[in-house]
Every structure is written in C-alpha cells, then in structure tokens.
Design an enzyme around this catalytic site. Structure first.
Site, PDB file in Angstrom:
ATOM      1  N   LYS A  49      -4.030   2.965  -1.737  1.00 21.74           N
ATOM      2  CA  LYS A  49      -5.156   3.306  -0.862  1.00 21.74           C
ATOM      3  C   LYS A  49      -6.118   4.249  -1.591  1.00 21.74           C
ATOM      4  O   LYS A  49      -5.676   5.085  -2.396  1.00 21.74           O
ATOM      5  CB  LYS A  49      -4.613   3.949   0.420  1.00 21.74           C
ATOM      6  CG  LYS A  49      -5.643   4.169   1.522  1.00 21.74           C
ATOM      7  CD  LYS A  49      -4.977   4.638   2.821  1.00 21.74           C
ATOM      8  CE  LYS A  49      -5.973   4.923   3.922  1.00 21.74           C
ATOM      9  NZ  LYS A  49      -5.341   5.332   5.200  1.00 21.74           N
ATOM     10  N   SER A 124      -6.770   3.031   9.506  1.00 27.50           N
ATOM     11  CA  SER A 124      -7.711   3.055   8.417  1.00 27.50           C
ATOM     12  C   SER A 124      -7.222   2.356   7.152  1.00 27.50           C
ATOM     13  O   SER A 124      -8.035   2.040   6.290  1.00 27.50           O
ATOM     14  CB  SER A 124      -8.047   4.506   8.064  1.00 27.50           C
ATOM     15  OG  SER A 124      -6.907   5.164   7.547  1.00 27.50           O
ATOM     16  N   SER A 148      -2.592   4.852  11.035  1.00 28.20           N
ATOM     17  CA  SER A 148      -3.305   4.076  10.011  1.00 28.20           C
ATOM     18  C   SER A 148      -2.457   3.204   9.109  1.00 28.20           C
ATOM     19  O   SER A 148      -3.007   2.389   8.362  1.00 28.20           O
ATOM     20  CB  SER A 148      -4.138   5.006   9.137  1.00 28.20           C
ATOM     21  OG  SER A 148      -5.333   5.308   9.785  1.00 28.20           O
TER      22      SER A 148
HETATM   23  N1  GLN Z   1      -7.428   5.945  14.201  1.00 30.95           N
HETATM   24  C1  GLN Z   1      -6.960   7.289  14.037  1.00 30.95           C
HETATM   25  C2  GLN Z   1      -8.093   8.193  13.643  1.00 30.95           C
HETATM   26  O1  GLN Z   1      -9.171   7.717  13.444  1.00 30.95           O
HETATM   27  C3  GLN Z   1      -5.846   7.345  13.014  1.00 30.95           C
HETATM   28  C4  GLN Z   1      -6.325   7.252  11.633  1.00 30.95           C
HETATM   29  C5  GLN Z   1      -5.260   7.503  10.606  1.00 30.95           C
HETATM   30  O2  GLN Z   1      -4.067   7.389  10.885  1.00 30.95           O
HETATM   31  N2  GLN Z   1      -5.683   7.895   9.419  1.00 30.95           N
HETATM   32  O3  GLN Z   1      -7.934   9.368  13.535  1.00 30.95           O
END
Ligand code: GLN
Length: 446
Positions: A49, A124, A148
C-alpha cells in the site's frame, strides 16, 4: 493466480519469472489498482500500500502533498517480508491518507472493482483488494484504521485480516490515527493470510505501541476442525441489506452444521460507534497531518513568506476529504469543545471495549457483517456522512483494538461478493484463523 503458500515453494528462478509475469499483467490491467511498479529484493512478490515506507521508493499516501517524496528507510514489515522469502512489488492505490471507504479520493484517480468495473473496490486499501481479487497480485499489505483492510476485501471477494492493535509494527506506516492504525494482509485465502501474518507480526522496539507478547506462529497450528462458541449480535444486523442479512443467516446455519455452538447476544453501544470513531480518528489525524507543511516532506507551494508557504502548500496539497477531517479534528480538540467531544469519545471508547470483553466471556468469536451493502457504483456516495455510516460494522473493532478477519461467503443477485467478518478477543489470532479456515472450507467460495 498462484497462492502465497504455493509461490513460497518455487525455486528462485521460478520466482523471478513469476515477478516478471505479474509485472506484465499488472501493467496491462485497467483497474488502476497499482500506482507504481517498483520492485525490491527477491522472493515471492507482495504488493505494498502507498502508505508503507519501502527504502528508495516514492510513498505518497495517495496525496498530492507527498508527490516527490522518497522513503528514506524500510518499514519494519518490509524488513520482515525479506526475512521470510518475500519481496516488494508495486504500490497499490488508496484513498488519500487512508481516509475513505471507496478509493475514489486518491490523487492517482479511482480504482475499479474487478467484478464490475462500474463499481468501487472499497477503501481505503482498494488497490490492494482489487489487485488480489483481479489476479494481478498474489497477496498484499494494507492498513486498517476503521475497516480499510476488511471492507475492500469484502467488496472484492478476497480475505482481509486486521490483527490485534500492537501485533504488527507501525514503524514506517504513514500515520492516520495512531491509536487505531494496524497493518495487515489482503490475500486470496485464509491460509495465505495466516502465512503473511506470521511473517510480519512480532514485537518491535521501534514502535512504542508494539505489544511485547510472544505467540507461536499460526500457520503450523492451523486447525479448521476446532469446535468454537460463536456469538451473533441479534440487534446489530438489521441495518444491513436483505442480501447481506440472508448471507448472514446462511452462514450461521453453516457454522451450526460444522458443530460450533451459536450464542445470541445484543450490544447496547453500537449506536455510538460512528460518532466515537469519527471524533477519535479525526482528532488524531489533525495532529498527525500537522507535519505536512511544505518544509519537511514532499511538495512545496509557491509563496513569498513562511505563513503563506504553510497555507498554500496545505491548501493545494490536501484533498477535500482530508481537509474536512483536519477541520473536524481540530474542532473536537479545541478549548471549550475538548471535554464535550474528545474526552467524551474516549470514555465511550472504553464502554465499547468493555462490551466486547463481556461477550468474549461467553464466546470465542463474534460473527458480523463487514459492510451494510455490497460495493456501490463509482460516484454513488456523495454525502460524507453517508460514507461514514457505511463503516458501522468495522470501526468498533479498531476502537477496541481487536483482531478481525473478513472472508467471502457468497454473492448477491448481481454477482457481487458478500463478505462477513469474524472478530476475536485481543491477541487470539489463532482462534480467529482456525474459525475462518473452517468456514472457508465449508463454503468453498471460488
Ligand atoms: N473508512 C474509514 C475512514 O475513512 C476507515 C478507513 C481506514 O481504515 N483507513 O476513516
């Protein structure tokens, strides 16, 4: 695509050929899952990532503000990959600074879901899940602050594993919300998740929140035949779509037929999950992102004095969602509001954790949806609050610091994958993987 377990048995020559094959395929793909094609080291290639440092590679967290920044060292997980016969191949796309649930907010553009390219892959870590499910990566490392890893895995039909907070070093992970962030595997199956987890986990003195709790490796001890007590949270699933509720009911039947004991529970604090998470996460994000000022990292905007340098760099460099969260985070931390929001959220966070602890007195695992729906269409989620609500099933697990694994259990009428997650008690990854492997075998999802 060959699995990680199989690829680790190949000769060095065969692994080199595999790297070249994957590079060719990934470059030809139109999913926009990769944002870079660098390679480093030798061994089985793992996709990384874009918020994990690999020495000498660009690392941008999907943001314009970090364009041009080159990582000066390896994250601990990267060192551990190379100690375990793996190498890094390629950068996966992500929502900017891991803030999002769709991979639509990246500076590099939108990633597509391999099952239906008019839909999002989730986020994400959407690039990672799209690549693994789309047959252009063997396995990937993602990060999970509030879902995410698990949610894109569920949207794309692969396995996403978020370990206990503290199990995997965060050294070299670009921080979003430090008390919630955790690196973990996105893989084709549960066995590969166990192998990759064993490789990257363990105490690290470079991360002060790393847990000094040793455990045996999970892969040699995997036991899909263990009989477990599994809690279902009856008042928790009604907000999921009817397809997901149906998949949930079918899965409970499958678990019963495997000889597990099902216990029925309710949770009282779930209605506070979203508010609590978005206070804690934005407060930490506002603090962590203060370092991006145009001086120390990445891109610098034109300006004639230092005040404008900060303002112009941050105005041009951050996207809309990131700015929204910086504003919200600074608001909940500001004097006069700190007690009412931030401190209150910390107290509720304890209540959420206590409620999980109560359930784990009677159960080994909890079964839960991952998201209230299957992957939405690209562009369909306009309202930020609507997007935050779609995190309702994943974020409490991060607030409580627990391990959870999402795996595909079926498809809806349009053929889109449906994922469910198991949640385990802190540091009980073995039980989580055993239960998930047993379910994966029983379901036979392809
Ligand atoms: N969708 C959640 C957020 O926007 C989780 C994102 C994540 O786990 N990085 O904070």
């Amino acid at each position: 695509m060959i699995t990680l377990q199989e690829a680790l048995k190949l000769s060095p020559q065969e692994q080199t050929k595999l790297v070249n094959d994957i590079l060719d395929k990934a470059k030809a793909s139109d999913l926009n899952a990769y944002v870079g094609f660098e390679t480093s080291g030798s061994g089985v290639p793992i996709l990384i990532k874009d918020n994990i440092q690999v020495d000498g590679w660009s690392v941008t967290s999907g943001s314009k503000i970090l364009q041009g920044y080159i990582a000066p060292y390896n994250a601990t997980v990267i060192e551990k990959l190379s100690q375990n016969g793996m190498m890094c191949l390629g950068r996966s796309n992500m929502d900017e600074f891991a803030m999002g649930s769709t991979t639509e907010s990246s500076f590099y553009g939108i990633t597509k879901n391999p099952h239906d390219t008019s839909r999002v892959p989730g986020g994400s870590s959407g690039g990672a899940a799209a690549a693994v499910a789309g047959g252009i990566a063997i396995a990937a490392l993602g990060s999970d602050t509030g879902g995410s890893i698990r949610q894109p895995a569920a949207y794309c039909g692969c396995v996403g594993f978020k370990p206990t907070y503290g199990r995997v070093s965060r050294y070299g992970l670009a921080a979003y919300a430090s008390s919630l962030d955790q690196i973990g595997p996105i893989t084709q199956n549960v066995t590969d998740a166990s192998i990759l987890y064993d490789a990257i986990s363990g105490h690290d003195e470079k991360d002060s929140t790393s847990a000094d709790i040793s455990s045996a490796p999970t892969f040699p001890n995997l036991n899909p035949d263990r009989k477990l007590t599994i809690a279902v949270i009856d008042n928790y699933i009604s907000e999921a779509s009817s397809d997901i509720q149906q998949a949930y009911a079918n899965t409970v039947k499958t678990l019963e037929s495997l000889g597990h004991t099902i216990v029925h529970k309710n949770m009282q604090n779930t209605k506070y999950n979203i508010a609590t998470y978005y206070i804690v996460a934005t407060a930490e994000a506002a603090t962590n992102l203060a370092r991006f000022d145009g001086i120390r990292y990445g891109r610098r905007a034109e300006s004639t004095n230092v005040g404008d340098l900060f303002i112009n760099t941050r105005t041009e460099g951050f996207g809309e969602e990131v700015k929204r969260r910086i504003l919200l985070g600074n608001f909940v931390l500001s004097s006069g509001y700190y007690d009412a929001y931030y401190l209150k959220a910390q107290k509720v966070r304890h209540l959420i954790r206590d409620e999980f602890n109560e359930i784990f007195k009677d159960a080994d695992l909890i079964l839960s949806p991952v998201a209230p729906s299957v992957a939405p269409k690209i562009g369909a989620v306009h309202d930020p609050l609507e997007m935050y609500k779609s995190d309702m099933y994943t974020i409490a697990i991060n607030l409580a610091g627990l391990p959870a694994l999402s795996l595909p259990v079926g498809r809806d009428e349009s053929g889109m994958p449906i994922g469910l997650q198991f949640i385990a008690n802190a540091f009980d990854e073995q039980t989580l993987l055993d239960g998930a492997l047993g379910l994966e075998k029983a379901i036979g999802y392809n």
